[in-house]
Design a protein around this motif. Structure first.
Motif, PDB file in Angstrom:
ATOM      1  N   ARG A   1      27.088  85.836   5.267  1.00 49.59           N
ATOM      2  CA  ARG A   1      28.188  84.877   5.144  1.00 49.59           C
ATOM      3  C   ARG A   1      29.524  85.604   5.160  1.00 49.59           C
TER       4      ARG A   1
ATOM      5  N   SER B   1      29.541  83.306  14.120  1.00 49.67           N
ATOM      6  CA  SER B   1      28.417  82.428  14.496  1.00 49.67           C
ATOM      7  C   SER B   1      27.586  83.045  15.611  1.00 49.67           C
TER       8      SER B   1
ATOM      9  N   ASN C   1      27.404  82.794   9.175  1.00 48.19           N
ATOM     10  CA  ASN C   1      28.197  81.575   8.967  1.00 48.19           C
ATOM     11  C   ASN C   1      29.455  81.921   8.196  1.00 48.19           C
TER      12      ASN C   1
END
Length: 308
Positions: free
Chosen positions: A29, A57, A62
């Motif tokens: 992340r 991405s 993410n």
């Protein structure tokens, strides 16, 4: 003269060169911290974030965007940031070492964009000297020799205005390089805390000192747009009587067709992504980079050639 186009340019940067392919961020992340106003009002930052999100991405990760005000994020958002694997901080005009120290303390790979403090963090800096060189050279090419600068009176403020001082130094330095008779008296400063009518009145008081100049460089877009209105009220037409150039390419400068400095947002996003990816592989704190992005001068309708 450099004119912005849709063609992407590679930034000038100091970066370890072993990033040869897009790394895998599967299951990782990325946290992006920025001011709410920056995302809502500043096209350059919004474009940068969107490109950074696409890069993350594409690598299988993410992105979590965390917005905050001048005081920094509240406790709940600090918890979100601590769960991220890499951190990108888009720094607003009010620099604050304390916020960067706290971000560094999260212990994640960190890149700060537009950060001008003294911490040893990976950072992307706008290159003011290079930008000012393009501005002054363009004005000289257009026949201008008497230049003034509209700036902010930073006073004794400890943080937040290093960018103002850097732009002022670059202005004086480049004017000297071009043998222009421009000194400290050609920099006119107003209180950075005033807005609206007060700002208009402060800039109106600068008009007598500017009347003998042929071009004005504003340290930011807000000063440029306000000066445009104030000059009109004083019977000074832009660019017929005085040419005007600004920084930042804000929405307001676009609306008023003001020539301005822009930065290659997509290159900044790529540079930040590459640096963070490399830190993730080799460990944060093992490398300090300074990535300078070369700006471009976007020509609009606020500069006139004097022999026309």
């Amino acid at each position: 003269t450099f004119v912005a186009t849709s063609e992407e340019r590679s930034p000038s940067r100091v970066l370890t060169e072993n990033v040869t392919q897009s790394p895998s961020l599967a299951g990782k992340r990325a946290g992006v911290l920025c001011g709410r106003f920056m995302l809502e009002k500043e096209t350059k930052f919004r474009t940068m974030v969107e490109e950074f999100e696409r890069l993350v991405s594409r690598a299988g990760g993410n992105t979590r965007i965390v917005t905050c005000g001048k005081a920094g994020p509240p406790a709940s958002k600090w918890e979100e940031l601590s769960l991220c694997d890499i951190l990108l901080y888009l720094h607003p005009s009010h620099a604050d070492d304390r916020l960067l120290e706290r971000l560094s303390g999260v212990g994640r790979p960190l890149v700060a964009i537009n950060y001008h403090g003294t911490l040893r963090v990976n950072r992307l800096l706008e290159d003011w000297d290079w930008a000012m060189r393009q501005i002054v050279i363009h004005l000289v090419e257009q026949g201008h020799e008497r230049l003034a600068m509209l700036s902010l009176d930073t006073g004794n403020r400890d943080t937040g205005f290093g960018w103002v001082e850097e732009r002022e130094r670059a202005f004086l330095s480049e004017c000297a390089n071009q043998d222009l008779q421009t000194g400290g008296n050609n920099i006119l400063r107003v209180d950075p805390d005033i807005q609206g009518r007060e700002l208009s009145e402060a800039l109106a008081s600068c008009i007598p000192a500017i009347r003998d100049c042929t071009a004005v460089v504003a340290v930011n877009g807000e000063l440029a747009v306000t000066f445009l209105d104030v000059a009109g009220d004083a019977g000074i037409a832009i660019p017929e009587n005085i040419s005007l150039i600004a920084f930042d390419n804000s929405f307001e400068t676009q609306q008023h067709n003001i020539t301005t400095v822009v930065h290659p947002n997509r290159s900044e996003a790529v540079s930040a992504f590459e640096s963070l990816s490399l830190q993730l592989r080799v460990g944060p704190g093992t490398m300090v980079t300074q990535i300078s992005n070369l700006p471009e001068l976007l020509l609009r309708g606020s500069v006139r050639r004097l022999d026309r």
